[in-house]
Write an enzyme that holds these catalytic residues in place. Structure first.
Site, PDB file in Angstrom:
ATOM      1  N   HIS A  55      -6.930  -2.766  -2.408  1.00  0.00           N
ATOM      2  CA  HIS A  55      -6.081  -1.644  -2.026  1.00  0.00           C
ATOM      3  C   HIS A  55      -5.321  -1.143  -3.254  1.00  0.00           C
ATOM      4  O   HIS A  55      -5.386  -1.745  -4.324  1.00  0.00           O
ATOM      5  CB  HIS A  55      -5.097  -2.055  -0.910  1.00  0.00           C
ATOM      6  CG  HIS A  55      -4.155  -3.163  -1.274  1.00  0.00           C
ATOM      7  ND1 HIS A  55      -4.259  -4.441  -0.767  1.00  0.00           N
ATOM      8  CD2 HIS A  55      -3.102  -3.179  -2.106  1.00  0.00           C
ATOM      9  CE1 HIS A  55      -3.294  -5.189  -1.276  1.00  0.00           C
ATOM     10  NE2 HIS A  55      -2.575  -4.450  -2.097  1.00  0.00           N
TER      11      HIS A  55
HETATM   12  P1  TYD Z   1      -1.886  -7.924   1.686  1.00  0.00           P
HETATM   13  O1  TYD Z   1      -0.974  -7.189   0.792  1.00  0.00           O
HETATM   14  O2  TYD Z   1      -2.979  -7.147   2.364  1.00  0.00           O
HETATM   15  O3  TYD Z   1      -2.506  -9.180   0.898  1.00  0.00           O
HETATM   16  P2  TYD Z   1      -3.637  -9.198  -0.246  1.00  0.00           P
HETATM   17  O4  TYD Z   1      -3.594  -7.897  -0.963  1.00  0.00           O
HETATM   18  O5  TYD Z   1      -3.263 -10.325  -1.146  1.00  0.00           O
HETATM   19  O6  TYD Z   1      -4.947  -9.482   0.388  1.00  0.00           O
HETATM   20  O7  TYD Z   1      -1.006  -8.671   2.781  1.00  0.00           O
HETATM   21  C1  TYD Z   1      -1.566  -9.609   3.671  1.00  0.00           C
HETATM   22  C2  TYD Z   1      -0.737  -9.620   4.948  1.00  0.00           C
HETATM   23  O8  TYD Z   1       0.605 -10.017   4.686  1.00  0.00           O
HETATM   24  C3  TYD Z   1      -0.666  -8.257   5.636  1.00  0.00           C
HETATM   25  O9  TYD Z   1      -0.813  -8.464   7.026  1.00  0.00           O
HETATM   26  C4  TYD Z   1       0.725  -7.767   5.333  1.00  0.00           C
HETATM   27  C5  TYD Z   1       1.527  -9.031   5.138  1.00  0.00           C
HETATM   28  N1  TYD Z   1       2.592  -8.862   4.125  1.00  0.00           N
HETATM   29  C6  TYD Z   1       3.909  -8.794   4.523  1.00  0.00           C
HETATM   30  O10 TYD Z   1       4.239  -8.824   5.725  1.00  0.00           O
HETATM   31  N2  TYD Z   1       4.887  -8.660   3.571  1.00  0.00           N
HETATM   32  C7  TYD Z   1       4.587  -8.590   2.249  1.00  0.00           C
HETATM   33  O11 TYD Z   1       5.510  -8.487   1.399  1.00  0.00           O
HETATM   34  C8  TYD Z   1       3.206  -8.662   1.850  1.00  0.00           C
HETATM   35  C9  TYD Z   1       2.818  -8.583   0.400  1.00  0.00           C
HETATM   36  C10 TYD Z   1       2.256  -8.802   2.813  1.00  0.00           C
END
Ligand code: TYD
Length: 131
Positions: A55
């Site tokens: 993303h």
């Molecule tokens: P995501 O940013 O998609 O993780 P990655 O990029 O490492 O794969 O986040 C994963 C999950 O965690 C998503 O459901 C959102 C949640 N999340 C939060 O609730 N707060 C946060 O600060 C972050 C970074 C993620």
């Protein structure tokens, strides 16, 4: 700033590493980190075959430090791609806004610490590469 060096499409940020019965490194908002830090989070216990990220953020800026172990970060600004290997706890990579990124090949012990300029908001995410 002296502690920032340009990479192909981003910046490497080196923070102090103080040796005294082990090591201590520190990062400060609006100083070594080029924004005010509103949030920190960390990613750990990731299987080696997992690819995270996929993303970009519309507004949020982040700096990633692999404080334990190692991980590869692939950056893509829409024109150019760059892969960065993070393995030193005092060297982080700037993940600027609108930078598509993935994190992969986490070592078993990897702990990826992320400093972010904004609170978590799902609407700040772009999860469609074409967009
Ligand atoms: P995501 O940013 O998609 O993780 P990655 O990029 O490492 O794969 O986040 C994963 C999950 O965690 C998503 O459901 C959102 C949640 N999340 C939060 O609730 N707060 C946060 O600060 C972050 C970074 C993620």
């Amino acid at each position: 700033m002296q502690n920032i060096t340009k990479t192909k499409i981003s910046y490497l940020i080196e923070i102090p590493k103080i040796k005294d019965e082990g090591f201590l490194s520190f990062a400060e908002g609006d100083r070594s980190i080029p924004f005010d830090i509103k949030r920190i989070y960390y990613i750990y216990d990731v299987e080696n075959n997992v690819i995270r990220g996929k993303h970009a953020h519309k507004k949020t800026r982040q700096v990633l430090f692999c404080v334990k172990g190692s991980v590869k970060v692939l950056l893509d600004n829409g024109d150019v791609r760059e892969e960065i290997f993070l393995s030193e706890p005092n060297k982080g990579i700037l993940l600027d806004r609108m930078m598509w990124h993935t994190m992969h090949e986490f070592s078993k012990d990897a702990v990826l610490l992320i400093l972010a300029s904004d609170y978590y908001e799902e609407k700040d995410y772009i999860r469609d590469y074409q967009e």
